[in-house]
Design a protein around this motif. Structure first.
Motif, PDB file in Angstrom:
ATOM      1  N   SER A  79      49.519  55.568  38.983  1.00  0.00           N
ATOM      2  CA  SER A  79      49.866  56.698  38.129  1.00  0.00           C
ATOM      3  C   SER A  79      49.793  56.404  36.638  1.00  0.00           C
ATOM      4  N   ASN A  80      49.695  55.133  36.275  1.00  0.00           N
ATOM      5  CA  ASN A  80      49.668  54.806  34.838  1.00  0.00           C
ATOM      6  C   ASN A  80      49.176  53.374  34.653  1.00  0.00           C
ATOM      7  N   VAL A  81      48.915  53.040  33.395  1.00  0.00           N
ATOM      8  CA  VAL A  81      48.473  51.679  33.098  1.00  0.00           C
ATOM      9  C   VAL A  81      49.614  50.694  33.327  1.00  0.00           C
ATOM     10  N   ASN A  82      49.251  49.448  33.532  1.00  0.00           N
ATOM     11  CA  ASN A  82      50.204  48.341  33.643  1.00  0.00           C
ATOM     12  C   ASN A  82      51.229  48.527  34.764  1.00  0.00           C
ATOM     13  N   ARG A  83      50.799  49.188  35.826  1.00  0.00           N
ATOM     14  CA  ARG A  83      51.631  49.286  37.031  1.00  0.00           C
ATOM     15  C   ARG A  83      51.147  48.293  38.083  1.00  0.00           C
ATOM     16  N   VAL A  84      49.812  48.216  38.246  1.00  0.00           N
ATOM     17  CA  VAL A  84      49.208  47.286  39.202  1.00  0.00           C
ATOM     18  C   VAL A  84      47.996  46.633  38.550  1.00  0.00           C
ATOM     19  N   TRP A  85      47.962  45.310  38.596  1.00  0.00           N
ATOM     20  CA  TRP A  85      46.787  44.558  38.175  1.00  0.00           C
ATOM     21  C   TRP A  85      46.193  43.838  39.372  1.00  0.00           C
ATOM     22  N   LEU A  86      44.884  43.689  39.368  1.00  0.00           N
ATOM     23  CA  LEU A  86      44.169  42.956  40.409  1.00  0.00           C
ATOM     24  C   LEU A  86      43.487  41.753  39.779  1.00  0.00           C
ATOM     25  N   THR A  87      43.386  40.675  40.522  1.00  0.00           N
ATOM     26  CA  THR A  87      42.743  39.473  39.986  1.00  0.00           C
ATOM     27  C   THR A  87      41.974  38.728  41.057  1.00  0.00           C
ATOM     28  N   ASP A  88      40.932  38.023  40.629  1.00  0.00           N
ATOM     29  CA  ASP A  88      40.124  37.238  41.552  1.00  0.00           C
ATOM     30  C   ASP A  88      39.189  36.352  40.735  1.00  0.00           C
ATOM     31  N   PHE A  89      38.482  35.470  41.450  1.00  0.00           N
ATOM     32  CA  PHE A  89      37.483  34.590  40.850  1.00  0.00           C
ATOM     33  C   PHE A  89      36.086  34.972  41.333  1.00  0.00           C
ATOM     34  N   THR A  90      35.098  34.689  40.501  1.00  0.00           N
ATOM     35  CA  THR A  90      33.714  34.703  40.946  1.00  0.00           C
ATOM     36  C   THR A  90      32.992  33.564  40.221  1.00  0.00           C
ATOM     37  N   TYR A  91      31.743  33.369  40.550  1.00  0.00           N
ATOM     38  CA  TYR A  91      30.979  32.271  39.977  1.00  0.00           C
ATOM     39  C   TYR A  91      29.720  32.794  39.301  1.00  0.00           C
ATOM     40  N   ILE A  92      29.233  32.037  38.336  1.00  0.00           N
ATOM     41  CA  ILE A  92      27.988  32.340  37.632  1.00  0.00           C
ATOM     42  C   ILE A  92      27.099  31.104  37.743  1.00  0.00           C
ATOM     43  N   PRO A  93      25.950  31.200  38.411  1.00  0.00           N
ATOM     44  CA  PRO A  93      25.080  30.032  38.547  1.00  0.00           C
ATOM     45  C   PRO A  93      24.495  29.605  37.204  1.00  0.00           C
ATOM     46  N   GLY A 175      41.411  36.494  54.645  1.00  0.00           N
ATOM     47  CA  GLY A 175      40.022  36.818  54.938  1.00  0.00           C
ATOM     48  C   GLY A 175      39.679  38.290  54.876  1.00  0.00           C
ATOM     49  N   ASN A 176      40.525  39.119  54.258  1.00  0.00           N
ATOM     50  CA  ASN A 176      40.276  40.559  54.214  1.00  0.00           C
ATOM     51  C   ASN A 176      39.917  40.971  52.786  1.00  0.00           C
ATOM     52  N   CYS A 177      38.613  41.068  52.505  1.00  0.00           N
ATOM     53  CA  CYS A 177      38.166  41.409  51.149  1.00  0.00           C
ATOM     54  C   CYS A 177      38.489  42.854  50.783  1.00  0.00           C
ATOM     55  N   TYR A 178      38.710  43.717  51.800  1.00  0.00           N
ATOM     56  CA  TYR A 178      39.009  45.126  51.523  1.00  0.00           C
ATOM     57  C   TYR A 178      40.386  45.294  50.886  1.00  0.00           C
ATOM     58  N   ASP A 179      41.253  44.297  51.024  1.00  0.00           N
ATOM     59  CA  ASP A 179      42.579  44.377  50.416  1.00  0.00           C
ATOM     60  C   ASP A 179      42.515  44.270  48.897  1.00  0.00           C
ATOM     61  N   ALA A 181      39.564  45.553  47.165  1.00  0.00           N
ATOM     62  CA  ALA A 181      38.249  46.184  47.049  1.00  0.00           C
ATOM     63  C   ALA A 181      37.843  46.536  45.616  1.00  0.00           C
ATOM     64  N   PRO A 182      38.714  47.103  44.772  1.00  0.00           N
ATOM     65  CA  PRO A 182      38.269  47.427  43.403  1.00  0.00           C
ATOM     66  C   PRO A 182      37.836  46.201  42.613  1.00  0.00           C
ATOM     67  N   GLN A 183      38.506  45.082  42.844  1.00  0.00           N
ATOM     68  CA  GLN A 183      38.110  43.858  42.147  1.00  0.00           C
ATOM     69  C   GLN A 183      36.763  43.356  42.663  1.00  0.00           C
ATOM     70  N   GLU A 184      36.562  43.435  43.975  1.00  0.00           N
ATOM     71  CA  GLU A 184      35.269  43.058  44.552  1.00  0.00           C
ATOM     72  C   GLU A 184      34.163  43.956  44.003  1.00  0.00           C
ATOM     73  N   SER A 185      34.481  45.236  43.816  1.00  0.00           N
ATOM     74  CA  SER A 185      33.503  46.181  43.289  1.00  0.00           C
ATOM     75  C   SER A 185      33.101  45.811  41.863  1.00  0.00           C
ATOM     76  N   PHE A 186      34.072  45.389  41.047  1.00  0.00           N
ATOM     77  CA  PHE A 186      33.738  44.973  39.684  1.00  0.00           C
ATOM     78  C   PHE A 186      32.797  43.781  39.697  1.00  0.00           C
ATOM     79  N   PHE A 187      33.109  42.790  40.525  1.00  0.00           N
ATOM     80  CA  PHE A 187      32.265  41.599  40.576  1.00  0.00           C
ATOM     81  C   PHE A 187      30.857  41.938  41.042  1.00  0.00           C
ATOM     82  N   ARG A 188      30.747  42.862  41.986  1.00  0.00           N
ATOM     83  CA  ARG A 188      29.425  43.274  42.440  1.00  0.00           C
ATOM     84  C   ARG A 188      28.630  43.892  41.296  1.00  0.00           C
ATOM     85  N   SER A 189      29.281  44.779  40.515  1.00  0.00           N
ATOM     86  CA  SER A 189      28.615  45.391  39.360  1.00  0.00           C
ATOM     87  C   SER A 189      28.218  44.335  38.345  1.00  0.00           C
ATOM     88  N   PHE A 190      29.099  43.399  38.089  1.00  0.00           N
ATOM     89  CA  PHE A 190      28.824  42.333  37.127  1.00  0.00           C
ATOM     90  C   PHE A 190      27.631  41.494  37.569  1.00  0.00           C
TER      91      PHE A 190
END
Length: 247
Positions: A79-93, A175-179, A181-190
């Motif tokens: 419902s607003n900013v700073n209520r839920v943040w998501l975080t994860d790692f990815t790699y850059i070859p 092992g559940n990447c759908y949990d 998902a928005p963070q996974e979506s960002f990494f895919r776009s990146f």
């Protein structure tokens, strides 16, 4: 079609399909429907770039550190900013080795509010991204930070930092990447819009690419389907104005 071709030729815009292309055209004063744009793009052979690459595992969940309860349960509305943040790692070859990227995303606006790079995927990298996000946003108590079960997030140092900031921790199921998902979506776009199109020789070069993508494109410019085809910064501004008007 001249405008479609111009937009398609812009940096990082060749992955625009008919929905985002229509929004860009409408914003430029060209009135047209998504169906019309899709038909014309098919006729001209213009389609969204979709590159598939391998995925390197960045999560080490084989540890005996404490695991936090999943507080989101795949509920990705906020419902607003700073209520839920998501975080994860990815790699850059790199030409030799990898640069690792940790990001913090605000679930409400999908804005990347904190990030850090390192050639080591460890707790220090996660803490650097978290510290940057807190410095930028100054969140109030009650914020939830959701991640996977990686040892970096389960470590005592990371948990202590969350406690200091009064942030509640949430973790995905194993092992559940759908949990997350928005963070996974960002990494895919990146990856599709930046990483797979370039070759990086050094860590510094990869880091400059991250700066350019997040700060100059993704946050202020990139149209996001989950935000009604607004950019994250534009979506936050619109939401703030609506809150001020209703107050």
């Amino acid at each position: 079609m001249a405008e479609v071709k111009r937009i398609h030729s812009l940096p990082r815009h060749d992955d625009y399909g008919s929905p985002r292309m229509t929004k860009k055209l409408n914003a430029a004063g060209i009135q047209c429907s998504e169906n019309t744009v899709a038909r014309l793009m098919r006729r001209e052979g213009i389609k969204a770039n979709r590159v598939k690459k391998f995925r390197q595992k960045t999560t080490d969940s084989n540890h005996n550190l404490p695991i936090s309860r999943n507080l989101l349960d795949q509920c990705f509305t906020c419902s607003n900013v700073n209520r839920v943040w998501l975080t994860d790692f990815t790699y850059i070859p790199l030409k030799e080795g990898f640069t690792y990227l940790c990001t913090i995303q605000d679930l409400f606006s999908r804005r990347i509010v904190g990030w850090a790079t390192s050639q080591t995927i460890d707790t220090k990298l996660a803490l650097a991204a978290l510290d940057q996000a807190v410095a930028l946003r100054s969140p109030k108590s009650g914020l939830i930070l959701h991640s996977d079960r990686g040892s970096q997030y389960a470590s005592a140092d990371f948990r202590d930092r969350l406690h200091r900031y009064n942030i509640a921790q949430s973790m995905s199921r194993k092992g559940n990447c759908y949990d997350n998902a928005p963070q996974e979506s960002f990494f895919r776009s990146f990856k599709v819009e930046e990483v797979y199109r370039n070759q990086y020789f050094t860590h510094e070069q990869a880091t400059r690419a991250v700066v350019d993508y997040i700060e100059r494109f993704y946050n202020p410019v990139r149209l996001h389907s989950a935000l009604g085809f607004q950019s994250p910064i534009e979506f936050e501004r619109t939401a703030l104005l609506e809150l001020e008007c209703s107050a």
